[in-house]
Write a protein that holds these residues in place. Structure first.
Motif, PDB file in Angstrom:
ATOM      1  N   TRP A 160      44.068  10.650  74.743  1.00 43.59           N
ATOM      2  CA  TRP A 160      43.041  11.581  75.213  1.00 43.59           C
ATOM      3  C   TRP A 160      42.190  12.080  74.048  1.00 43.59           C
ATOM      4  N   MET A 161      42.857  12.433  72.931  1.00 49.42           N
ATOM      5  CA  MET A 161      42.137  12.935  71.758  1.00 49.42           C
ATOM      6  C   MET A 161      41.249  11.839  71.168  1.00 49.42           C
ATOM      7  N   GLY A 162      41.775  10.625  71.080  1.00 46.58           N
ATOM      8  CA  GLY A 162      41.004   9.541  70.501  1.00 46.58           C
ATOM      9  C   GLY A 162      39.811   9.154  71.356  1.00 46.58           C
ATOM     10  N   GLU A 163      40.048   9.033  72.660  1.00 46.88           N
ATOM     11  CA  GLU A 163      38.970   8.595  73.554  1.00 46.88           C
ATOM     12  C   GLU A 163      37.837   9.608  73.609  1.00 46.88           C
ATOM     13  N   ASN A 164      38.125  10.870  73.353  1.00 45.64           N
ATOM     14  CA  ASN A 164      37.097  11.900  73.392  1.00 45.64           C
ATOM     15  C   ASN A 164      36.641  12.308  71.997  1.00 45.64           C
ATOM     16  N   HIS A 165      36.851  11.408  71.044  1.00 45.31           N
ATOM     17  CA  HIS A 165      36.374  11.607  69.676  1.00 45.31           C
ATOM     18  C   HIS A 165      36.737  12.986  69.125  1.00 45.31           C
ATOM     19  N   VAL A 202      37.067  26.427  67.409  1.00 47.07           N
ATOM     20  CA  VAL A 202      36.074  26.849  66.416  1.00 47.07           C
ATOM     21  C   VAL A 202      35.427  25.590  65.814  1.00 47.07           C
ATOM     22  N   ALA A 203      36.274  24.753  65.229  1.00 45.20           N
ATOM     23  CA  ALA A 203      35.785  23.481  64.679  1.00 45.20           C
ATOM     24  C   ALA A 203      36.952  22.511  64.744  1.00 45.20           C
ATOM     25  N   SER A 204      36.743  21.438  65.475  1.00 48.75           N
ATOM     26  CA  SER A 204      37.832  20.504  65.743  1.00 48.75           C
ATOM     27  C   SER A 204      38.425  19.937  64.461  1.00 48.75           C
ATOM     28  N   TRP A 205      37.580  19.720  63.435  1.00 49.01           N
ATOM     29  CA  TRP A 205      38.102  19.109  62.207  1.00 49.01           C
ATOM     30  C   TRP A 205      39.093  20.016  61.486  1.00 49.01           C
ATOM     31  N   ASP A 228      31.460  -2.854  69.507  1.00 45.47           N
ATOM     32  CA  ASP A 228      32.602  -2.758  70.422  1.00 45.47           C
ATOM     33  C   ASP A 228      33.835  -2.284  69.667  1.00 45.47           C
ATOM     34  N   LEU A 229      33.979  -2.817  68.440  1.00 51.46           N
ATOM     35  CA  LEU A 229      35.144  -2.453  67.640  1.00 51.46           C
ATOM     36  C   LEU A 229      35.029  -1.008  67.172  1.00 51.46           C
ATOM     37  N   ARG A 230      33.791  -0.615  66.804  1.00 52.99           N
ATOM     38  CA  ARG A 230      33.578   0.738  66.297  1.00 52.99           C
ATOM     39  C   ARG A 230      33.968   1.785  67.339  1.00 52.99           C
ATOM     40  N   ALA A 231      33.790   1.432  68.613  1.00 58.32           N
ATOM     41  CA  ALA A 231      34.125   2.373  69.685  1.00 58.32           C
ATOM     42  C   ALA A 231      35.624   2.667  69.732  1.00 58.32           C
ATOM     43  N   VAL A 232      36.412   1.769  69.161  1.00 57.65           N
ATOM     44  CA  VAL A 232      37.870   1.934  69.193  1.00 57.65           C
ATOM     45  C   VAL A 232      38.357   2.778  68.020  1.00 57.65           C
ATOM     46  N   VAL A 233      37.505   2.946  66.996  1.00 58.67           N
ATOM     47  CA  VAL A 233      37.948   3.597  65.761  1.00 58.67           C
ATOM     48  C   VAL A 233      38.581   4.983  65.995  1.00 58.67           C
ATOM     49  N   PRO A 234      37.980   5.871  66.804  1.00 63.68           N
ATOM     50  CA  PRO A 234      38.632   7.179  66.975  1.00 63.68           C
ATOM     51  C   PRO A 234      40.033   7.067  67.581  1.00 63.68           C
ATOM     52  N   VAL A 235      40.209   6.181  68.570  1.00 65.95           N
ATOM     53  CA  VAL A 235      41.552   6.002  69.141  1.00 65.95           C
ATOM     54  C   VAL A 235      42.489   5.449  68.077  1.00 65.95           C
ATOM     55  N   PHE A 236      41.973   4.562  67.226  1.00 64.87           N
ATOM     56  CA  PHE A 236      42.791   4.007  66.151  1.00 64.87           C
ATOM     57  C   PHE A 236      43.246   5.109  65.195  1.00 64.87           C
ATOM     58  N   LEU A 237      42.318   5.985  64.821  1.00 69.67           N
ATOM     59  CA  LEU A 237      42.676   7.064  63.886  1.00 69.67           C
ATOM     60  C   LEU A 237      43.730   7.993  64.492  1.00 69.67           C
ATOM     61  N   SER A 238      43.559   8.331  65.779  1.00 71.91           N
ATOM     62  CA  SER A 238      44.565   9.200  66.410  1.00 71.91           C
ATOM     63  C   SER A 238      45.894   8.457  66.513  1.00 71.91           C
ATOM     64  N   TYR A 239      45.820   7.127  66.683  1.00 71.47           N
ATOM     65  CA  TYR A 239      47.046   6.321  66.725  1.00 71.47           C
ATOM     66  C   TYR A 239      47.773   6.373  65.383  1.00 71.47           C
ATOM     67  N   VAL A 240      47.025   6.229  64.290  1.00 67.56           N
ATOM     68  CA  VAL A 240      47.647   6.289  62.964  1.00 67.56           C
ATOM     69  C   VAL A 240      48.368   7.623  62.773  1.00 67.56           C
ATOM     70  N   HIS A 284      38.892  10.447  81.387  1.00 66.82           N
ATOM     71  CA  HIS A 284      37.759  10.046  80.547  1.00 66.82           C
ATOM     72  C   HIS A 284      37.020  11.254  79.961  1.00 66.82           C
ATOM     73  N   GLY A 285      36.922  12.334  80.725  1.00 68.10           N
ATOM     74  CA  GLY A 285      36.244  13.517  80.222  1.00 68.10           C
ATOM     75  C   GLY A 285      37.170  14.359  79.358  1.00 68.10           C
ATOM     76  N   ASP A 286      36.620  15.386  78.717  1.00 70.55           N
ATOM     77  CA  ASP A 286      37.430  16.233  77.844  1.00 70.55           C
ATOM     78  C   ASP A 286      37.436  17.688  78.308  1.00 70.55           C
ATOM     79  N   SER A 287      37.119  17.916  79.590  1.00 61.48           N
ATOM     80  CA  SER A 287      37.062  19.289  80.091  1.00 61.48           C
ATOM     81  C   SER A 287      38.410  19.702  80.680  1.00 61.48           C
TER      82      SER A 287
END
Lengths: 194, 194, 194, 194
Positions: free
Chosen positions: D94-99, D162-165, D35-47, A29-32
């Motif tokens: 892991w990447m999606g769940e941690n935004h 440096v910057a995740s994006w 609730d759905l919005r919380a899934v969006v980052p995992v969805f994007l990493s899935y795509v 769950h964490g990112d560390s």
């Protein structure tokens, strides 16, 4: 009955086993870095099991090369082998999550032992169907690796309770021993072609 | 329409069902013998279901041998069978996790019953397409095992509420009865070849 | 490039989707009828999605029958379709677990809509590759079902917020409409053979 | 040894990877937009990962087209590639769940890097087996995309801190770069045919 569907089904099961094992590596769950470090033991057990399933797929592939028709005995011996291999995700996850503790390591060895016996039984079922003079029987000859592996697994099981790393060491050594592909069948096929 | 893709799809679904059932056997968090013992009922239900899916794969394999073209009826009868088989992971996990309690054991029997009816419907769909004089129709003849199985499952469902082990016993006996492969089709194919 | 591997890959993905959906039907911890009753909505959404994936597999099967070579456009249009279908386990589980609430039902419809558009794009990609005089182009003709379905899905999405059962009703009606297999392609193939 | 079973096994593993990734997108318990919005980052990493696995499948498909026989080296190089690809569900989740936090994004890049190296090793194994004058060797020539990709991934890993994006941007750009299918092999096959 042809062997194509037997191969396809076995490939399917092995492909699923090798892939769903990764689901036992739960996303932290964490990112560390500490969160990631907690996954390392499961990752290591995953690597070991990935190599083992790869070895089984490879050798299974070679062995079925010599089969032309599938008897009921071969079919069930094959399903019996797939059964023990299907337990890999469970024992891999259990061993990894408990940091290679004694009992999970011993159980891992027990599944390796039973899978190797099941592989040997499948070999016997094929030879029984094709005769002791068959290509497979001649190709295998005195099967040193095939005989040594279950003996080593059987030794590793009690050793896991003495020191878990001894059992792990044996599992790694046997895997390395098999990573060298079995050229006996290829060679026998080559002789046949001449 | 050929039958290759139907076989491949069915094999894929059956391979996945047989393999993901193991995911219902949750990896315990502790590493003691008691932790492992808690998994034993789920393991036993897993063994039973593995054997059943193996039997279905085997008989499905034999039955499709006699099919040359796939009608829409056969296709949907096949999907209908796969639907009930796809519920195996759920009922297996539920029965195992509740230590073979009455209701989960009865539901397991209900899924077995519906799958056996779906198998029978697929058989009928194939015979309807190929004529009652077809190879499959002659091979099956008076289908004793195929008629007896649903009757036994239907008996097991109420018996599960009397004593759960009675239902379990019936499920094991029917599985053993089917483990002997169906030689009728092989024999009929042999006669055809002569 | 041949189409065999495209078919095999698509079959694999569809077989996995149809099977892992059942994993969203979580095994309840208790063994009472109430525990089972709690699973019923997820079960119903599972049945609906099983039928939809079956329909897609069936129609995909028919459509690829007319394809002889696979262009890059067809390949990516096919992956695009598989992407939307791969979201079925998620939306099915979400709709079922929330007892067909408005937003999950609307999202289910959105995935159905996007999958049907992706299917239409794949059809276009095949026709673009084979010419408007091709077998598929002639077989489809005025594609009433293919045009009507996305329109109905698009209507169902806002209707889900009025009354959820209206959206559900549309999903069921469209599924029933498609359960009748698409004989146009079979018929065109038949004419071709004459 | 033929390449059919290698292709079938690889297709199976890739089909499973691409499909079980969706299981990391956990069904939310509530039915609200939040609730759905919380899934969006995992969805994007899935795509993103879906596109990457699609690219690998596509290119793997093309590369194996040039292979006629499978040596032990090719077989293990292929399993090695599948190993790194099998980690996609984990790093995607892991990447999606941690935004898209720094460390998970860097690990995602590391798996991309190792997979691209494994792909290059498989290419070398095939060329080693078939000779530098082989079809594949000539088709690849100066492999600009294949050389550039690992370099870009290696740059993305430190940039994630440096910057995740910046890292995400690189992953997207490389994916787009590969979406254009590799016509070199098709062209070389075409020249061969002339």
């Amino acid at each position: 009955m042809g062997k194509n569907r037997l191969e396809a089904f076995s490939d399917g099961v092995l492909a699923i086993i090798i892939t769903i094992m990764v689901l036992e590596m739960k996303v932290p769950h964490g990112d560390s870095l500490d969160d990631l470090r907690a996954v390392v033991p499961v990752f290591l057990s995953y690597v070991l099991s990935f190599v083992y399933i790869g070895i089984y797929w490879n050798n299974h592939h070679h062995m079925l090369h010599t089969v032309s028709r599938v008897s009921a005995g071969i079919l069930w011996a094959n399903l019996h082998l797939l059964f023990w291999l299907s337990l890999f995700p469970f024992v891999t996850g259990w061993m990894g999550e408990n940091h290679f503790a004694a009992l999970p390591s011993a159980l891992y060895g027990a599944v390796l032992l039973l899978a190797s016996i099941a592989y040997w039984l499948l070999e016997r079922a094929i030879i029984a169907d094709q005769g002791t003079d068959s290509l497979l029987a001649r190709a295998i000859g005195r099967d040193i690796k095939g005989t040594l592996s279950p003996v080593l697994y059987a030794m590793a099981i009690p050793l896991a309770f003495v020191a878990s790393w001894l059992a792990q060491g044996i599992y790694v050594v046997v895997a390395l021993m098999w990573l060298v592909p079995d050229r006996r069948i290829e060679r026998a096929l080559g002789r046949e072609a001449d």
